[in-house]
Design a protein around this motif. Structure first.
Motif: not given
Length: 320
Positions: A120-121, A153-156, A180-183, A228-232
């Motif tokens: 888990y990341a 790498p992904r999922g829950l 989660i890896m986007r974050w 990647a998650a955006s700045r917003e």
């Protein structure tokens, strides 16, 4: 569910201490004087409102813990120590055990997945400090930190939800995220300024250096096709949820890389922060002179046991 926090320094100590305070079964794994201090006196967890001694179980090697398949191992050491920690863990841990990477950078999950199937990341936003054996300071109140997590790498899955619920009930906010890896890549961009803070200390004038490092990093991620998650998105997630306050009248000294130089550990995690950008840049033909210079200078400072503030922002900017 038992939490085995492997690397109970600033982040690991804050996570393990808060979980223990709120009734969870916790074992802390540490080494050297920090292990001895917690073994003899307990973990001293200090925040802006309280100074608490916690009689939490502690060990200095995974072989001292009777690891079970339903345990959750939280890795919280610096990335340069992860490979050795995983090798020690595989000697005694059941293969079904869950491994949560509560660490900066994006390399730890790759390393863990070579040994364990349930990885888990965790994207860690938790201002904590460890400079004295047996003592961890948590500077944010009333929320200790933001600890979103998901499978790598992904999922829950159900276990991700159970871990998040435990953290939610222990003064953290924790959102289970399939992406989660986007974050974590967004957090990586934020951490590109850590080397500058370590080299120059809490000095004015770091803004331009950090801006250049992050801009270079964002360009590399785009060239590599990494989302990647955006700045917003990041600003909306953090908002004003964490309130930093002085502890015993003193402001917090600095982040994880700053603390490595302050403690004189001889190593620093820069190879897995700025060095990640340098590596991706070389793979995708993007020049990364700012991050390469920060990587080289921070490693040199760690080897020389230089303390934070060993150069001025003006000196560093001239080298960039």
């Amino acid at each position: 569910m038992r939490f085995v926090v492997y690397g109970a320094g600033a982040i690991g100590g804050a996570i393990g201490g808060r979980l223990f305070e709120h009734g969870h079964d916790v074992v802390l794994l540490a080494r050297g004087a920090h292990y001895e201090g917690m073994r003899d006196r307990g973990l001293r967890l200090v925040d802006p409102d309280a100074d608490t001694m916690l009689p939490v179980s502690v060990a200095n090697h995974p072989s001292q813990v009777d690891l079970r398949a339903d345990d959750v191992v939280v890795l919280a050491m610096k990335t340069q120590d992860t490979q050795g920690a995983l090798h020690a863990l595989t000697e005694t841990a059941p293969p079904e055990i869950a491994v949560v990477c509560a660490q900066n950078g994006v390399e730890n999950e790759r390393l863990a997945l070579r040994h364990f199937a349930h990885v888990y990341a965790m994207c860690v936003m938790c201002p904590a400090t460890h400079l004295e054996p047996g003592v961890v300071q948590a500077s944010s109140t009333p929320i200790t930190g933001l600890l979103d997590l998901g499978r790598y790498p992904r999922g829950l899955d159900e276990r991700a939800g159970v871990i998040a619920a435990a953290l939610e009930g222990s003064t953290f906010e924790s959102v289970p995220r399939a992406d989660i890896m986007r974050w974590k890549y967004t957090k990586l961009l934020m951490n590109l300024g850590n080397a500058a803070e370590a080299l120059c200390g809490q000095a004015d004038g770091l803004g331009e250096i950090v801006r250049r490092a992050r801009s270079e990093g964002a360009g590399v991620l785009a060239a590599a096709g990494i989302d990647a998650a955006s700045r917003e998105e990041d600003q909306e997630r953090r908002a004003n949820r964490m309130q930093m306050k002085p502890i015993a009248g003193a402001t917090r000294g600095g982040g994880s890389s700053w603390q490595s130089l302050q403690r004189g550990t001889g190593t620093i995690e820069v190879d897995y922060l700025n060095g990640e950008i340098v590596m991706l840049g070389r793979k995708h033909d993007v020049d990364t002179p700012v991050n390469a210079t920060l990587q080289r200078l921070a490693n040199d400072a760690a080897r020389r046991h230089a303390t934070p503030g060993s150069m001025t922002p003006e000196q560093l900017l001239a080298l960039l």
